[in-house]
Write a protein that holds these residues in place. Structure first.
Motif, short mmCIF file in Angstrom:
data_model
loop_
_atom_site.label_atom_id
_atom_site.label_comp_id
_atom_site.label_asym_id
_atom_site.label_seq_id
_atom_site.Cartn_x
_atom_site.Cartn_y
_atom_site.Cartn_z
N ILE A 45 0.84 -1.20 0.00
CA ILE A 45 0.00 0.00 0.00
C ILE A 45 0.88 1.25 0.00
O ILE A 45 0.62 2.23 -0.71
CB ILE A 45 -0.95 0.00 1.21
CG1 ILE A 45 -1.95 -1.16 1.08
CG2 ILE A 45 -1.68 1.32 1.34
CD1 ILE A 45 -2.80 -1.36 2.32
N ALA A 46 1.96 1.23 0.80
CA ALA A 46 2.87 2.37 0.85
C ALA A 46 3.55 2.58 -0.49
O ALA A 46 3.74 3.72 -0.94
CB ALA A 46 3.91 2.16 1.95
N ALA A 47 3.95 1.46 -1.15
CA ALA A 47 4.60 1.58 -2.46
C ALA A 47 3.65 2.15 -3.49
O ALA A 47 4.05 2.95 -4.35
CB ALA A 47 5.10 0.21 -2.91
N GLU A 48 2.38 1.77 -3.44
CA GLU A 48 1.40 2.30 -4.38
C GLU A 48 1.19 3.79 -4.18
O GLU A 48 1.03 4.55 -5.14
CB GLU A 48 0.08 1.55 -4.22
CG GLU A 48 -0.98 1.94 -5.22
CD GLU A 48 -2.27 1.16 -5.01
OE1 GLU A 48 -2.51 0.22 -5.79
OE2 GLU A 48 -3.01 1.47 -4.06
N ARG A 49 1.20 4.23 -2.92
CA ARG A 49 1.00 5.65 -2.60
C ARG A 49 2.29 6.45 -2.71
O ARG A 49 2.26 7.69 -2.61
CB ARG A 49 0.44 5.79 -1.19
CG ARG A 49 -0.89 5.10 -1.01
CD ARG A 49 -1.98 5.80 -1.77
NE ARG A 49 -3.23 5.05 -1.75
CZ ARG A 49 -4.37 5.49 -2.27
NH1 ARG A 49 -4.39 6.67 -2.86
NH2 ARG A 49 -5.45 4.75 -2.25
N ARG A 50 3.44 5.75 -2.87
CA ARG A 50 4.74 6.41 -3.00
C ARG A 50 5.00 7.36 -1.85
O ARG A 50 5.40 8.51 -2.02
CB ARG A 50 4.84 7.15 -4.34
CG ARG A 50 4.70 6.24 -5.54
CD ARG A 50 4.60 7.01 -6.84
NE ARG A 50 4.43 6.09 -7.97
CZ ARG A 50 5.42 5.69 -8.76
NH1 ARG A 50 6.65 6.11 -8.55
NH2 ARG A 50 5.18 4.86 -9.77
N SER A 51 4.76 6.87 -0.63
CA SER A 51 4.92 7.69 0.57
C SER A 51 5.95 7.05 1.50
O SER A 51 5.78 5.90 1.92
CB SER A 51 3.59 7.84 1.30
OG SER A 51 3.76 8.43 2.56
N LEU A 52 7.01 7.80 1.81
CA LEU A 52 8.04 7.30 2.71
C LEU A 52 7.49 7.10 4.12
O LEU A 52 7.85 6.13 4.81
CB LEU A 52 9.23 8.27 2.73
CG LEU A 52 10.45 7.82 3.53
CD1 LEU A 52 11.02 6.52 2.98
CD2 LEU A 52 11.52 8.92 3.54
N MET A 53 6.62 7.99 4.56
CA MET A 53 6.04 7.86 5.89
C MET A 53 5.17 6.60 5.99
O MET A 53 5.17 5.92 7.02
CB MET A 53 5.20 9.11 6.22
CG MET A 53 6.02 10.38 6.39
SD MET A 53 7.20 10.24 7.75
CE MET A 53 6.08 10.08 9.14
N LEU A 54 4.44 6.31 4.92
CA LEU A 54 3.62 5.10 4.94
C LEU A 54 4.47 3.85 4.96
O LEU A 54 4.06 2.82 5.51
CB LEU A 54 2.68 5.08 3.73
CG LEU A 54 1.49 6.04 3.79
CD1 LEU A 54 0.66 5.90 2.52
CD2 LEU A 54 0.62 5.75 5.01
N TYR A 55 5.66 3.88 4.33
CA TYR A 55 6.55 2.72 4.39
C TYR A 55 6.84 2.35 5.84
O TYR A 55 6.79 1.18 6.22
CB TYR A 55 7.86 3.02 3.65
CG TYR A 55 7.80 2.79 2.16
CD1 TYR A 55 7.46 1.54 1.65
CD2 TYR A 55 8.09 3.81 1.28
CE1 TYR A 55 7.41 1.34 0.28
CE2 TYR A 55 8.05 3.61 -0.10
CZ TYR A 55 7.71 2.37 -0.59
OH TYR A 55 7.65 2.15 -1.94
N PHE A 56 7.15 3.38 6.65
CA PHE A 56 7.45 3.11 8.05
C PHE A 56 6.18 2.76 8.83
O PHE A 56 6.15 1.79 9.58
CB PHE A 56 8.13 4.34 8.68
CG PHE A 56 9.55 4.52 8.24
CD1 PHE A 56 10.56 3.81 8.84
CD2 PHE A 56 9.86 5.41 7.22
CE1 PHE A 56 11.89 3.97 8.44
CE2 PHE A 56 11.17 5.59 6.81
CZ PHE A 56 12.19 4.86 7.42
N GLY A 57 5.13 3.57 8.65
CA GLY A 57 3.92 3.36 9.42
C GLY A 57 3.23 2.05 9.12
O GLY A 57 3.00 1.22 10.02
N LEU A 58 2.90 1.82 7.84
CA LEU A 58 2.19 0.59 7.48
C LEU A 58 3.10 -0.63 7.54
O LEU A 58 2.65 -1.73 7.87
CB LEU A 58 1.60 0.74 6.07
CG LEU A 58 0.51 1.79 5.91
CD1 LEU A 58 0.01 1.82 4.48
CD2 LEU A 58 -0.65 1.51 6.86
N GLY A 59 4.39 -0.45 7.20
CA GLY A 59 5.31 -1.58 7.29
C GLY A 59 5.48 -2.08 8.70
O GLY A 59 5.32 -3.28 8.99
#
Length: 423
Positions: free
Chosen positions: A242-256
């Motif tokens: 999901i983070a990769a689809e949104r291209r968001s570094l913050m989501l990489y950490f949060g959702l990961g």
């Protein structure tokens, strides 16, 4: 400006001096875009897979071989059953937007070798750190199963997903991609772990003089819970996707981290069931099956429903983005309908093989894969900021589609005219 409404509900609304060429993309590289050297990535992947295979050889000699050849063979054969079930599920999920085979192989070998090797190295030290010095054996076993195993195993499995992201975002571009790689990594880990469990169970069955112990272990691990590890690791894969689809570094950490933590919790719940359940000493299997049906089955059904929804969503993304390229003149409406349907894709490949042989079929398959990649990449760009890199990748995919289309037209066109000239 030529506009002509065709079947499928939209019109070509842009002028196309050469509808097969990517020249209308605007400013960019002069002439055809130079394709990247594909041998260097293949060599790197080959070296990585070779190193993981060497790790697996070490795991074999230190953990599997001591079981004995006969026991290892029985355990290996039994472990093929659950991993085959996982493979079938991954094939069904991945077949609509297939991933590169070399990365799929890497993911499985990472799970079967890399994550297992790291678990052996880190697990013992982690257990020593969390276990009090004066604790009893029962306490140490509980901490090892409920704390050490979920934390260490899920972390080492997820490290394979991080490695894929570091190598290239194109490998994990959405939730389905993350789920596929996570399932293969988890399936590989469970494959090696099952060999060890089945081997020890077979030894116990031989010592007891009855096969019930082995078959009970095979039932629980091989048939009832082939997707246990998949469900745990899939949560991290979904979060990173999901983070990769949104291209968001913050989501990489949060959702990961969120997906990894939730997977650890489910893993701890699974392992802790044997400690927390009020087991009937006369029929422990019945007590476990009650827990399995009331807790684990609903969790699996929720994740399965999520997978089905993601597949339906991905189908809609491909249709929507390819239709947009169709309105810009890159695909005919009939081509879009073919590209979004698995059945029509197979028919197109069969037609190409009948009229142009293996060359045409290969080109048709490559055209399909490139078109699907084009649609998914476009969807990702719409959620992020377009860059020179994304525009260059778009040009490469469109030139690849152009080359495939021309090759198919060339090899399927009749060489001899079928209409006789008039006298």
């Amino acid at each position: 400006m030529a506009t002509s409404t065709l079947g499928g509900g939209y019109a070509y609304d842009v002028p196309r001096t050469d509808p097969l060429a990517p020249a209308r993309l605007g400013a960019g590289a002069e002439g055809p875009v130079k394709q990247p050297n594909r041998w260097i990535p293949r060599i790197i992947w080959g070296v990585a897979i070779l190193m993981l295979l060497l790790v697996f050889v070490g795991v074999y000699f230190f953990t599997i071989r001591p079981l004995g050849f006969g026991t290892s063979l029985v355990a290996f054969t039994a472990a093929l059953v659950p991993v085959a079930i996982v493979f079938l599920a991954v094939w069904w999920i991945d077949r609509y937007t297939p991933q590169p085979r070399i990365t799929l192989v890497y993911a499985f070998i990472w799970g079967a070798a890399g994550s297992v090797g790291l678990t052996f190295v880190i697990g013992g030290a982690f257990t020593f750190l969390i276990t009090p010095a004066d604790s009893q054996q029962a306490t140490a076993e509980f901490l090892g199963a409920v704390i050490q195993a979920p934390v260490v195993e899920e972390a080492t499995k997820s490290a394979g997903l991080i490695a894929l992201l570091c190598w290239g975002r194109r490998f994990i571009g959405g939730p389905i991609d993350g789920l596929v790689y996570a399932a293969l990594i988890a399936g590989g880990f469970a494959f090696t772990e099952n060999i060890l469990y089945f081997g020890r169970s077979f030894h116990e069955a031989q010592a007891a003089g009855e096969a019930a112990v082995f078959w009970q272990t095979f039932l629980l691990r091989g048939l009832l819970s082939p997707f246990a590890h998949v469900c745990f690791t899939a949560l991290c894969g979904l979060g990173l996707g999901i983070a990769a689809e949104r291209r968001s570094l913050m989501l990489y950490f949060g959702l990961g981290i969120g997906g990894l933590s939730l997977g650890m919790c489910l893993h701890a719940l699974w392992n802790g069931a044997t400690f927390l359940l009020d087991m009937d000493p006369e029929n422990p299997l019945r007590s476990f099956l009650q827990y399995y049906l009331t807790v684990q089955v609903p969790i699996f059904l929720v994740l399965a429903a999520m997978v089905l929804w993601l597949r339906w969503r991905e189908h809609g993304i491909v249709r929507r983005q390819l239709s947009a390229y169709g309105r810009a003149g890159w695909f005919a409406p009939q081509e879009v309908e073919m590209l979004v349907s698995m059945r029509r894709r197979r028919r197109a490949e069969k037609w190409a093989a009948q009229h142009g042989g293996a060359v045409a079929r290969t080109a048709m398959r490559d055209l399909i894969l490139a078109a699907v990649a084009l649609a998914l990449d476009r969807h990702g760009v719409l959620h992020g900021k377009p860059s020179a890199k994304t525009r260059l990748h778009e040009r490469r995919l469109l030139e690849r589609i152009t080359a495939d289309r021309r090759l198919i037209a060339a090899v399927t066109r009749p060489v001899v005219r079928t209409d006789a000239p008039s006298a």
